[in-house]
Structures are given as structure tokens and as C-alpha cells.
Design an enzyme around this catalytic site. Structure first.
Site, PDB file in Angstrom:
ATOM      1  N   GLY A   1       0.800  -1.215   0.000  1.00  0.00           N
ATOM      2  CA  GLY A   1       0.000   0.000   0.000  1.00  0.00           C
ATOM      3  C   GLY A   1       0.830   1.261   0.000  1.00  0.00           C
ATOM      4  O   GLY A   1       0.384   2.304  -0.477  1.00  0.00           O
ATOM      5  N   PHE A   2       2.040   1.175   0.535  1.00  0.00           N
ATOM      6  CA  PHE A   2       2.896   2.361   0.573  1.00  0.00           C
ATOM      7  C   PHE A   2       3.555   2.575  -0.788  1.00  0.00           C
ATOM      8  O   PHE A   2       3.541   3.669  -1.333  1.00  0.00           O
ATOM      9  CB  PHE A   2       3.957   2.217   1.669  1.00  0.00           C
ATOM     10  CG  PHE A   2       4.619   3.508   2.043  1.00  0.00           C
ATOM     11  CD1 PHE A   2       4.103   4.292   3.064  1.00  0.00           C
ATOM     12  CD2 PHE A   2       5.745   3.956   1.375  1.00  0.00           C
ATOM     13  CE1 PHE A   2       4.708   5.500   3.407  1.00  0.00           C
ATOM     14  CE2 PHE A   2       6.353   5.153   1.699  1.00  0.00           C
ATOM     15  CZ  PHE A   2       5.831   5.928   2.725  1.00  0.00           C
TER      16      PHE A   2
ATOM     17  N   LYS B   1       2.811   1.075  -3.980  1.00  0.00           N
ATOM     18  CA  LYS B   1       1.922   0.227  -4.774  1.00  0.00           C
ATOM     19  C   LYS B   1       2.551  -0.209  -6.096  1.00  0.00           C
ATOM     20  O   LYS B   1       2.403  -1.351  -6.524  1.00  0.00           O
ATOM     21  CB  LYS B   1       0.610   0.966  -5.068  1.00  0.00           C
ATOM     22  CG  LYS B   1      -0.295   1.177  -3.875  1.00  0.00           C
ATOM     23  CD  LYS B   1      -1.479   2.052  -4.260  1.00  0.00           C
ATOM     24  CE  LYS B   1      -2.426   2.289  -3.107  1.00  0.00           C
ATOM     25  NZ  LYS B   1      -3.238   1.112  -2.787  1.00  0.00           N
TER      26      LYS B   1
ATOM     27  N   ASN C   1      -8.690   4.623   4.814  1.00  0.00           N
ATOM     28  CA  ASN C   1      -8.500   4.769   3.375  1.00  0.00           C
ATOM     29  C   ASN C   1      -9.585   4.012   2.624  1.00  0.00           C
ATOM     30  O   ASN C   1     -10.058   2.970   3.069  1.00  0.00           O
ATOM     31  CB  ASN C   1      -7.104   4.281   2.957  1.00  0.00           C
ATOM     32  CG  ASN C   1      -7.088   2.817   2.563  1.00  0.00           C
ATOM     33  OD1 ASN C   1      -7.410   2.464   1.427  1.00  0.00           O
ATOM     34  ND2 ASN C   1      -6.713   1.950   3.513  1.00  0.00           N
TER      35      ASN C   1
ATOM     36  N   PHE D   1      -7.565   0.036  -4.661  1.00  0.00           N
ATOM     37  CA  PHE D   1      -6.564  -0.606  -5.532  1.00  0.00           C
ATOM     38  C   PHE D   1      -6.144   0.306  -6.681  1.00  0.00           C
ATOM     39  O   PHE D   1      -6.020  -0.126  -7.836  1.00  0.00           O
ATOM     40  CB  PHE D   1      -7.079  -1.934  -6.109  1.00  0.00           C
ATOM     41  CG  PHE D   1      -7.188  -3.071  -5.126  1.00  0.00           C
ATOM     42  CD1 PHE D   1      -6.713  -2.955  -3.832  1.00  0.00           C
ATOM     43  CD2 PHE D   1      -7.779  -4.266  -5.502  1.00  0.00           C
ATOM     44  CE1 PHE D   1      -6.815  -4.014  -2.927  1.00  0.00           C
ATOM     45  CE2 PHE D   1      -7.883  -5.331  -4.616  1.00  0.00           C
ATOM     46  CZ  PHE D   1      -7.404  -5.205  -3.326  1.00  0.00           C
TER      47      PHE D   1
ATOM     48  N   ASN E   1      -4.613 -10.872  -2.003  1.00  0.00           N
ATOM     49  CA  ASN E   1      -5.414  -9.914  -1.241  1.00  0.00           C
ATOM     50  C   ASN E   1      -6.890 -10.072  -1.607  1.00  0.00           C
ATOM     51  O   ASN E   1      -7.314  -9.670  -2.685  1.00  0.00           O
ATOM     52  CB  ASN E   1      -4.936  -8.485  -1.523  1.00  0.00           C
ATOM     53  CG  ASN E   1      -5.600  -7.460  -0.619  1.00  0.00           C
ATOM     54  OD1 ASN E   1      -6.515  -7.774   0.138  1.00  0.00           O
ATOM     55  ND2 ASN E   1      -5.132  -6.226  -0.684  1.00  0.00           N
TER      56      ASN E   1
ATOM     57  N   SER F   1      -9.372  -6.556   1.291  1.00  0.00           N
ATOM     58  CA  SER F   1      -9.575  -5.111   1.286  1.00  0.00           C
ATOM     59  C   SER F   1     -11.072  -4.805   1.299  1.00  0.00           C
ATOM     60  O   SER F   1     -11.834  -5.394   0.526  1.00  0.00           O
ATOM     61  CB  SER F   1      -8.942  -4.478   0.049  1.00  0.00           C
ATOM     62  OG  SER F   1      -9.346  -3.125  -0.072  1.00  0.00           O
TER      63      SER F   1
ATOM     64  N   GLY G   1      -1.336  -1.872  13.382  1.00  0.00           N
ATOM     65  CA  GLY G   1      -1.237  -1.095  14.608  1.00  0.00           C
ATOM     66  C   GLY G   1       0.085  -1.176  15.329  1.00  0.00           C
ATOM     67  O   GLY G   1       0.134  -1.006  16.551  1.00  0.00           O
TER      68      GLY G   1
ATOM     69  N   THR H   1       1.027   2.320   8.820  1.00  0.00           N
ATOM     70  CA  THR H   1       0.522   3.519   9.495  1.00  0.00           C
ATOM     71  C   THR H   1       1.458   3.952  10.621  1.00  0.00           C
ATOM     72  O   THR H   1       1.686   5.152  10.824  1.00  0.00           O
ATOM     73  CB  THR H   1      -0.896   3.271  10.032  1.00  0.00           C
ATOM     74  OG1 THR H   1      -1.738   2.853   8.946  1.00  0.00           O
ATOM     75  CG2 THR H   1      -1.485   4.526  10.647  1.00  0.00           C
TER      76      THR H   1
END
Length: 350
Positions: free
Chosen positions: A68-69, A71, A116, A120, A176, A179, A306, A328
């Protein structure tokens, strides 16, 4: 310096714009002679005791960057200089797609969280492959998904396309299906469609292995992992354990973002999408512990969700994770968190 100066400035602006600005900044700085060495000296912990061998791959340390960071595999080399043991790219789809309409990324500062609903967004798997051809030594995971317009009954084809395209350029795959931001995607987590999808990919995996053996090189089948939601019930988690054993995939990534909003303080809690960050800490650790205990540690788990401090990371490892990932927490705490976690792992001899 990050939390005192850099983060307050960045957090004054739109999160998605900041993300792309940060990308450009890191890429520019990395081109300055000597800066790569400076980054490594600041953030890397070089110690053989940190090395891990998991699903047949050798990781220089157990702390990775979650999908995700990066992509589109645009910055994996530069990001590896922040001390990560591995970088997961994606989620990638067969065709490039814009994702959901903006605004689609929201900070919840009071909760140390992010919501978010990106959907995708990516340039397509083939663009990423061209960048990965230039990889020289970064351990890469390829997170794959389906296009938004592909109906679930045809989803397997999308995953196959991504699998074929990335096969020679990633070290492991992540399927995945968890999502919350692609309509109906989570329906693929149900036992029957998920088993079918994973069996199809595993069959393709084994066939590729045979083809490789008949050729000039022999690299073996690639590890396939499944990324699951934190919102699954215990019964569904038991199904996941059965699926892993039946399909013989390499392991699980626990967990993706949550649709729960329990206990949130920020006004942005009303936004639709997947929640990541501190509110997910305990639940993701619970899922890791449940899977590890109920499966008798039958397969490796990558723990994510987390991790905002050293203790969060240690708890996931002690719960049964073989490796961990940040996203995150990396945004809220800064790159120093990677080094701090690796140093604590050494201290505790985990």
C-alpha cells in the site's frame, strides 16, 4: 526530529498529496551522492542475529514495509534504506485503474489512525514489472488483487494474470481478498471460492516450478501467502486454517484494515473505508495468537496492524508472528521506529 518538526508540517496538508510529495522527496534525496550511505547508517541495524529464514526465504531482519505504501514498485530500493528487511509492493491488478474518487484518505490524529478507501489504485502489473527488472537485492513481496470491474466469478483470472507477470520478479506472493474498498471482494474470503482461487494459483505455481527445472535454472515454487481481514469470526479463522492446510500455501498475513469503528474519537471516524493504525493493534495480535495456537504453529504468519511502538512489535512476535510489517505506524512514528524495533528484538533475543 520527525515527530517534532517533520510530521506536524506534513500533517497540515492533504494525506494523499503528502504521500506523493514524500515519494518525490525521498527519490530526489536518494540521488544525492552519499545520502544512501547516510540513510543506512541512521536506520539500519546490521546484525546476523536478526536474520530469519521463513518459507524458504532469507530475510536480513524481520521488519518489513506493508503493501500500500509503494503500490507500483516506484521506490522500493530507496525505502529499503530505512532499515526494512523486505518491501511488499501492491496491491497490483492486471489493468491500471484510478481507484475510488478523491478524497479517499483520511487521518484520525486523535486515534493515531488512518482510514483509506483507495480502491486498488495502481498503474497495472506490467508497469511494476518493468521497474522490478532493475531490482538488485531487495527482497520483494508482490501483493495481487482483482480489477474493480472484474466480477467475482472471473476474479481468479485476474489473480492468475498478476501471478504470471510477477513470477520472475518477486520473492513471495500475497493474495489480497480482504480489502474493504473493492466492492464484494471480501466475499472471496468464503471457504469455497477462496479454496478454489488458492488451488488454482498453487497448481500454476507447481507447473512453473516444473518448467523452471526443465530449463537452465531451478528456483522452485514461490511462497504464496493469504492476507486476511481482522473482522473474521473465530469460526471463519478456523476455516482459514483448514484452507491453508488444504491448499498448502506458505502462510498468512494478519491482518488487513478493519471496517470496525469501535472506540474512535476523531471526527473522520464517519468516513467509509478500511481503518488502520493504533485502534487495530490488539485485534490483529489476537488474530495472530488465535491462528498460531489453533494451528499448532503449522504455518508462518506475518503480523501487521497497529504497530506504533517497540512493544506492539514484540507482542506480535510473541503471539506467533515470524515476521512483522509497518505502514501507518511508519507514517505516525517515522523511520526511527524500524531501527528501534530491530534493536529491541536483539535485546530480547527473539
Amino acid at each position: 526530529m520527525y515527530k517534532l518538526i517533520i510530521r506536524p508540517i506534513l500533517f497540515c496538508f492533504d494525506p494523499e498529496k503528502v504521500h506523493y510529495f514524500t515519494f518525490s522527496l525521498i527519490r530526489t534525496i536518494a540521488k544525492i551522492p552519499g545520502f544512501t550511505s547516510i540513510f543506512k547508517s541512521l536506520y539500519e541495524v546490521n546484525d546476523k542475529r536478526l536474520e530469519r529464514e521463513v518459507f524458504g526465504l532469507k530475510f536480513k531482519n524481520p521488519v518489513g514495509l506493508a503493501a500500500g505504501f509503494d503500490k507500483d514498485a516506484k521506490l522500493y530500493k530507496e525505502l529499503s534504506n530505512f532499515g526494512f528487511g523486505f518491501i511488499e509492493i501492491g496491491t497490483l491488478t492486471p489493468k491500471g485503474q484510478e481507484g475510488n474518487p478523491k478524497k479517499r484518505l483520511f487521518r484520525l490524529q486523535e486515534d493515531s489512525a488512518i482510514i483509506n478507501r483507495m480502491g486498488f489504485n495502481n498503474g497495472g502489473v506490467l508497469e511494476a514489472v518493468e521497474r522490478l527488472k532493475k531490482n538488485n537485492g531487495v527482497l520483494i513481496g508482490g501483493n495481487i488483487g482483482k480489477n474493480k470491474l472484474t466480477p467475482n466469478e472471473n476474479a481468479t483470472s485476474d489473480y492468475e494474470i498478476c501471478f504470471d507477470a510477477l513470477y520472475d520478479y518477486v520473492d513471495y506472493f500475497v493474495v489480497n481478498v480482504s480489502s474493504p474498498n473493492t466492492p464484494n471482494l471480501r466475499e472471496l474470503q468464503e471457504k469455497e471460492p477462496l479454496t478454489q482461487l488458492l488451488n488454482t494459483l498453487q497448481n500454476k505455481n507447481q507447473n512453473k516450478q516444473k518448467q523452471t527445472r526443465d530449463g537452465a535454472q531451478s528456483s522452485g515454487a514461490k511462497p504464496i501467502l493469504l492476507k486476511i481481514a481482522p473482522d473474521l469470526t473465530n469460526e471463519q479463522l478456523l476455516d482459514i486454517i483448514d484452507i491453508v492446510k488444504t491448499t498448502k500455501i506458505a502462510g498468512i498475513i494478519a491482518t488487513n484494515t478493519t471496517i470496525s469503528r469501535e472506540g474512535l474519537q476523531s471526527i473522520n471516524r464517519i468516513e467509509m473505508g478500511g481503518l488502520s493504525g493504533k485502534p487495530l493493534t490488539n485485534r490483529s495480535t489476537e488474530v495472530i495468537r488465535f491462528l498460531s495456537q489453533k494451528s499448532n504453529k503449522a504455518f508462518p504468519i506475518i503480523g501487521v496492524g497497529g504497530i506504533h511502538c517497540v512493544q506492539d512489535a514484540i507482542e506480535k512476535l510473541e503471539a506467533g508472528a515470524s515476521l512483522i510489517q509497518l505502514y501507518t505506524g511508519f507514517i505516525y512514528e517515522g523511520p526511527a521506529l524500524v531501527k528501534a524495533i530491530n534493536k529491541e528484538i536483539l535485546k530480547k533475543s527473539l
